[in-house]
Write an enzyme that holds these catalytic residues in place. Structure first.
Site, PDB file in Angstrom:
ATOM      1  N   ALA A  24      -7.047  26.828  14.798  1.00  0.00           N
ATOM      2  CA  ALA A  24      -6.816  28.915  15.106  1.00  0.00           C
ATOM      3  C   ALA A  24      -7.871  28.940  16.641  1.00  0.00           C
ATOM      4  CB  ALA A  24      -7.187  28.926  13.964  1.00  0.00           C
ATOM      5  N   ARG A  26      -8.455  27.729  19.246  1.00  0.00           N
ATOM      6  CA  ARG A  26      -7.984  26.990  20.412  1.00  0.00           C
ATOM      7  C   ARG A  26      -7.346  28.418  21.340  1.00  0.00           C
ATOM      8  NH1 ARG A  26      -3.063  23.507  18.650  1.00  0.00           N
ATOM      9  NH2 ARG A  26      -4.400  21.435  17.510  1.00  0.00           N
ATOM     10  N   CYS A  47      23.566  51.334  13.213  1.00  0.00           N
ATOM     11  CA  CYS A  47      23.025  50.756  11.611  1.00  0.00           C
ATOM     12  C   CYS A  47      24.101  50.908  11.084  1.00  0.00           C
ATOM     13  CB  CYS A  47      21.993  51.189  11.362  1.00  0.00           C
ATOM     14  SG  CYS A  47      21.498  50.034   9.479  1.00  0.00           S
ATOM     15  N   CYS A  50      23.289  52.029   7.639  1.00  0.00           N
ATOM     16  CA  CYS A  50      23.163  52.973   7.002  1.00  0.00           C
ATOM     17  C   CYS A  50      23.638  53.964   6.800  1.00  0.00           C
ATOM     18  CB  CYS A  50      22.695  54.011   8.615  1.00  0.00           C
ATOM     19  SG  CYS A  50      21.053  53.983   8.995  1.00  0.00           S
ATOM     20  N   ASN A  72      28.569  40.292   2.870  1.00  0.00           N
ATOM     21  CA  ASN A  72      27.688  39.863   4.358  1.00  0.00           C
ATOM     22  C   ASN A  72      29.670  40.147   4.966  1.00  0.00           C
ATOM     23  OD1 ASN A  72      27.482  39.223   6.759  1.00  0.00           O
ATOM     24  ND2 ASN A  72      25.429  37.848   5.689  1.00  0.00           N
ATOM     25  N   ASP A  73      29.274  41.217   6.140  1.00  0.00           N
ATOM     26  CA  ASP A  73      30.484  40.964   6.809  1.00  0.00           C
ATOM     27  C   ASP A  73      30.922  40.181   7.711  1.00  0.00           C
ATOM     28  OD1 ASP A  73      31.130  43.653   6.088  1.00  0.00           O
ATOM     29  OD2 ASP A  73      30.214  44.840   7.787  1.00  0.00           O
ATOM     30  N   HIS A 112      16.627  53.866   6.893  1.00  0.00           N
ATOM     31  CA  HIS A 112      16.297  53.419   8.180  1.00  0.00           C
ATOM     32  C   HIS A 112      14.582  52.829   8.284  1.00  0.00           C
ATOM     33  CE1 HIS A 112      18.253  50.769  11.375  1.00  0.00           C
ATOM     34  NE2 HIS A 112      17.461  51.598  11.927  1.00  0.00           N
ATOM     35  N   ASN A 152      14.258  38.583   5.541  1.00  0.00           N
ATOM     36  CA  ASN A 152      13.630  38.375   6.588  1.00  0.00           C
ATOM     37  C   ASN A 152      13.093  39.344   7.498  1.00  0.00           C
ATOM     38  OD1 ASN A 152      14.827  35.611   6.390  1.00  0.00           O
ATOM     39  ND2 ASN A 152      16.397  36.658   7.305  1.00  0.00           N
ATOM     40  N   SER A 160      18.408  40.408  11.733  1.00  0.00           N
ATOM     41  CA  SER A 160      18.867  41.012  13.114  1.00  0.00           C
ATOM     42  C   SER A 160      19.010  42.297  13.299  1.00  0.00           C
ATOM     43  CB  SER A 160      20.780  40.248  13.738  1.00  0.00           C
ATOM     44  OG  SER A 160      20.638  40.455  11.828  1.00  0.00           O
ATOM     45  N   HIS A 163      16.849  47.611   9.796  1.00  0.00           N
ATOM     46  CA  HIS A 163      17.060  48.072   9.010  1.00  0.00           C
ATOM     47  C   HIS A 163      16.503  47.271   7.669  1.00  0.00           C
ATOM     48  CE1 HIS A 163      19.216  51.902   6.120  1.00  0.00           C
ATOM     49  NE2 HIS A 163      18.725  51.234   5.230  1.00  0.00           N
ATOM     50  N   HIS A 165      16.110  45.126   4.409  1.00  0.00           N
ATOM     51  CA  HIS A 165      17.507  44.786   3.669  1.00  0.00           C
ATOM     52  C   HIS A 165      16.789  43.264   3.354  1.00  0.00           C
ATOM     53  CE1 HIS A 165      19.103  43.529   7.506  1.00  0.00           C
ATOM     54  NE2 HIS A 165      19.581  42.079   7.098  1.00  0.00           N
ATOM     55  N   GLN A 167      18.588  39.741   1.711  1.00  0.00           N
ATOM     56  CA  GLN A 167      20.220  38.855   1.571  1.00  0.00           C
ATOM     57  C   GLN A 167      20.000  38.172   0.278  1.00  0.00           C
ATOM     58  OE1 GLN A 167      21.931  37.166   5.129  1.00  0.00           O
ATOM     59  NE2 GLN A 167      19.966  37.765   6.460  1.00  0.00           N
ATOM     60  N   HIS A 280      12.874  32.787  -5.774  1.00  0.00           N
ATOM     61  CA  HIS A 280      12.686  30.965  -6.645  1.00  0.00           C
ATOM     62  C   HIS A 280      13.189  30.806  -7.629  1.00  0.00           C
ATOM     63  CE1 HIS A 280      12.232  28.298  -2.690  1.00  0.00           C
ATOM     64  NE2 HIS A 280      10.735  29.033  -2.302  1.00  0.00           N
ATOM     65  N   HIS A 298       9.319  31.620  -9.025  1.00  0.00           N
ATOM     66  CA  HIS A 298       8.234  32.722  -8.443  1.00  0.00           C
ATOM     67  C   HIS A 298       8.946  33.351  -7.472  1.00  0.00           C
ATOM     68  CE1 HIS A 298       8.577  28.271  -6.832  1.00  0.00           C
ATOM     69  NE2 HIS A 298       7.675  28.789  -5.509  1.00  0.00           N
ATOM     70  N   LYS A 312       3.446  32.000  14.179  1.00  0.00           N
ATOM     71  CA  LYS A 312       3.228  30.658  14.343  1.00  0.00           C
ATOM     72  C   LYS A 312       4.185  30.156  14.197  1.00  0.00           C
ATOM     73  CE  LYS A 312       2.692  26.781  11.588  1.00  0.00           C
ATOM     74  NZ  LYS A 312       1.767  25.578  12.228  1.00  0.00           N
ATOM     75  N   GLU A 318       5.310  19.064  13.438  1.00  0.00           N
ATOM     76  CA  GLU A 318       5.947  19.482  12.259  1.00  0.00           C
ATOM     77  C   GLU A 318       7.956  19.270  12.005  1.00  0.00           C
ATOM     78  OE1 GLU A 318       4.381  23.630  13.260  1.00  0.00           O
ATOM     79  OE2 GLU A 318       2.914  23.223  11.902  1.00  0.00           O
TER      80      GLU A 318
HETATM   81 ZN   LIG Z   1      20.153  51.555   9.021  1.00  0.00          ZN
END
Ligand SMILES: [Zn+2]
Length: 342
Positions: A24, A26, A47, A50, A72-73, A112, A152, A160, A163, A165, A167, A280, A298, A312, A318
């Site tokens: 850490a 370095r 968006c 929205c 999902n489209d 949003h 994410n 991407s 807004h 959200h 999944q 999970h 959890h 990271k 890894e």
């Molecule tokens: Zn939005």
């Protein structure tokens, strides 16, 4: 403890993690993450999540308030994925099958610019009820063998659309991590009758060093072999296999506890913090409850940052081994998170 050159066993994934606190400090000439908070509008006509906006497939979103879930489209999995010629012929070196499954998008609210950390208490409660509803809906679909709900959050995670959200993926098979976690928990219970891997992790004599918060029904803990610098797990005190088994008071307490941990990350990183959340649930591949009798539900929260400005990355060692190098001692991360003012 030297904080260096230490390896720790990750009992749930059954793999070694290297704790390298010396890495850490370095000199850093890599990419610096932008800590400036960019103001975003409450509504963005460009968006596709929205309210009232027409999506790429021509569907118009309703003028929704609160949570909103859609298919999902551009899904990676589809229930109507066709059988191709030869799909049913097994060849040891070339096995394939239709990628049947479901991909859903879950908006936490119509706003949003409002993350889970910033929702009202009622808004956050509605989010965890949505998680439970979406899980239950897919869990009973005979094509679905595992339901993964995830978020994410932030450009650093590759999101991407900003807004806020999450999944849901309903997989046609049990994932690699799903198999490992079930196997690890079954083996632990076989070796220690009447005990459970995650329950014993929470009640370990040295657990206090790693626990960030204990609420009525949940604990937030940095895993002893954390794979990411500020990784935390939100673990229920009562072992349940999945979201559907949670009682109303546990669900309500989850909303508060999860939101407090999201606020800690914002305080630590001084902005709406990038984060990957993984919910999970036990795999959904069997109606026999004994199959998942040792699975302890959890939620893992894995910010991709090693400090407020440094991302990271999974580097060659890894990516080549799947054995992660964490540049921060987990006990130190827990102490920093406990000190965050929220
Ligand atoms: Zn939005």
């Amino acid at each position: 403890m030297s904080n260096n050159w230490e390896r720790r066993w990750h009992p749930l994934l059954e793999q070694w993690v290297i704790i390298a606190a010396n890495s850490a400090v370095r000199p850093w000439s890599g990419i610096v993450s932008d800590t400036a908070t960019q103001a975003r509008p409450a509504f963005d006509q460009h968006c596709y999540l929205c309210p009232g906006v027409t999506r790429a497939n021509g569907t118009e979103n309703p003028s929704y308030q609160g949570t909103y879930a859609i298919d999902n489209d551009f899904p990676s999995l589809a229930l109507h994925a066709p059988l191709a010629e030869g799909d049913e012929q097994l060849d040891e070196l070339r096995q394939r099958a239709p990628a049947r499954g479901v991909c859903r998008v879950l908006c936490w609210s119509e706003k949003h610019n409002v993350t889970m950390a910033e929702l009202s208490a009622e808004g956050m409660h509605n989010v965890v009820k949505l998680w439970q509803h979406e899980f239950t809906r897919l869990h009973t679909n005979s094509e679905v063998k595992q339901v993964l709900i995830f978020e994410n959050k932030g450009v650093e995670t590759g999101a991407s659309n900003l807004h806020p959200h999450g999944q849901v993926y309903g997989y046609p098979f049990v994932s690699d991590n799903g198999k490992r976690m079930r196997q690890a928990q079954n083996s632990y219970a076989a070796k220690h009758p009447g005990q459970g891997l995650l329950a014993d992790m929470l009640s370990h004599p040295d657990a206090d060093e790693l626990i960030v918060e204990k609420s009525a029904h949940w604990s937030v803990i940095v895993p002893f072999a954390a794979r990411f610098s500020y990784e935390t797990w939100v673990v229920p005190h009562r072992r349940v296999a999945n979201l559907a088994e949670l009682h109303d008071d546990e669900l309500q307490d989850l909303a508060h506890t999860y939101q407090r941990q999201a606020k800690r990350y914002d305080a630590l990183f001084k902005r709406p913090a990038p984060n990957i959340t993984l919910i999970h649930n036990a795999p959904s591949d069997s109606d026999d409850p004994s199959v998942n009798q040792h699975w302890h539900f959890h939620i893992a929260m894995q910010p991709p940052l090693r400090d407020p400005e440094k991302l990271k990355y999974l580097a060659g060692a890894e990516a080549g081994t799947n054995n992660i190098i964490n540049p921060l001692q987990p006990e130190h991360a827990a102490s920093q998170l406990r000190e965050c003012k929220i």
